[in-house]
Write an enzyme that holds these catalytic residues in place. Sequence first.
Site, PDB file in Angstrom:
ATOM      1  N   ASP A 273       6.789   2.075  13.233  1.00  0.00           N
ATOM      2  CA  ASP A 273       7.800   2.745  12.408  1.00  0.00           C
ATOM      3  C   ASP A 273       8.888   3.269  13.339  1.00  0.00           C
ATOM      4  O   ASP A 273       8.630   4.105  14.202  1.00  0.00           O
ATOM      5  CB  ASP A 273       7.178   3.907  11.618  1.00  0.00           C
ATOM      6  CG  ASP A 273       6.302   3.421  10.483  1.00  0.00           C
ATOM      7  OD1 ASP A 273       5.534   4.230   9.929  1.00  0.00           O
ATOM      8  OD2 ASP A 273       6.382   2.218  10.139  1.00  0.00           O
TER       9      ASP A 273
ATOM     10  N   ASP B  78       1.832  -0.554  -1.842  1.00  0.00           N
ATOM     11  CA  ASP B  78       1.300   0.751  -1.457  1.00  0.00           C
ATOM     12  C   ASP B  78       0.206   1.099  -2.446  1.00  0.00           C
ATOM     13  O   ASP B  78       0.439   1.103  -3.658  1.00  0.00           O
ATOM     14  CB  ASP B  78       2.403   1.826  -1.537  1.00  0.00           C
ATOM     15  CG  ASP B  78       3.394   1.697  -0.393  1.00  0.00           C
ATOM     16  OD1 ASP B  78       4.416   2.402  -0.422  1.00  0.00           O
ATOM     17  OD2 ASP B  78       3.150   0.897   0.527  1.00  0.00           O
TER      18      ASP B  78
END
Lengths: 255, 198
Positions: free
Chosen positions: A134, A11
């Site tokens: 997701d 990330d």
Amino acid sequence: MLAKRIIPCLDCDLSIPTGRVVKGIKFKNLVYAGRPELLAEKYYKKGADEIVFLDITASVNNRRTMTDVIKKTCKNTFIPLSIGGGIKNLDDIKKVLRAGADKVTINTAAVQNPELIKEACEKFGSQCVVVSIDAKKVKGEYKVHVYGGRKATNLNVLSWAKKVEELGAGEILLTSMDRDGTRKGFDIKLTKRVAESVNIPVIASGGGGSIDDFVNVFNKGKADAALAASIFHFNLLSITELKEGLKKEGVNVRL
Amino acid sequence: MIQVLDYGAGNLLNIYNALKKATKTVEVVKNMNNINEADGFVIPGVGAFDTAMIKLRRYEKSIKKLDIPVLGVCLGLQVMASISEESVKNIEGLNIIKGDVVKFKTGKKVPHMGWNTINVKKDSILLKGIDNGDYFYFVHSYHINPLNEEDVIATTSYGYDFASVVKHENFYAVQFHPERSGVKGLKLLKNFAGLCEC
């Protein structure tokens, strides 16, 4: 024989010029872990099969920083590199691929405009286009979530997975939001359902915490690849250890 | 000096960076005007056969005349073949490595994408220090069927065995991406640089 792939996910906070890797769970317990290209190189040397950089910065002004990070990474890391986070249109994709990335992952933009998947595949090739999904259980059904998992849609995960395959997506990156960051194991049921309903590779994500978790997601979950973050960033398990453990359990991996 | 031909068929940054690890003297060239200065020549390629061949046609004579080592990568291998099933316009390949390029006909997922191993069939300097079972990164839907078995240096298994490393005289080609295949890929490029005495 095609090996199962282990993919660390970094990330990236691109609000500073050099960019930095963030360790932590969904904006909580943020710890910065240094420069993306250096961590990517470290994982490459430890046996990672691919690297994913996810731009988690909230701003849209990061394109230049991301291309700089990609260019720096590609100087010393010689495995496939995928870029995701806020990719909205063909121009975003073009910039990222031009800088050296092999694939892009698109999530919210694909849900908002499914045609983008088709256009991207036609322009850049299916192998460059990964659709990230997701998934979170809402009243017992797996629903697609967007905007970094913050917003639920009414889309059923399985139907959406089949749809993106139809539109030409090269791969699916399937994240279980319920398991993400918990290191309590991947969602095997979810992964298996999706993997068995499409004919493109599925990368499992969310919950990888032990060698057994990865064994299960490959053998029972039928995933083609597994993505993980905190288990590697927090040095809980090295990629080498993981792959040796997988090999012992009969999973075909690149050693 | 190893020259990498930029003929508009895909991103060259990665193959350039990987070759730079093998030798200092690498240059991306947009034509073959200075080919006399080259000790080695690389034909990269990502994308579709027809698009690539249309762009490469003007270099066909010059490429075939080369007596320095030449390395074709991925699509760069397929353009060296005689014909390709991928062609929609009946465009011919360079016909350097005789054979046709066909689409994978197995029950398996296409494209063939990910890390797979090679099975070495013939000794070659290109594969020095690279063994049976070493992994390389593949991403392709078509593969070559060389006419001559002597042209096959290594095969890979995906439903069936197909030629993944080929050679004909000074022309070498690999179906995988050495610039994405980690340490073994870099070794292969280092071997190629050695062949070029670079």
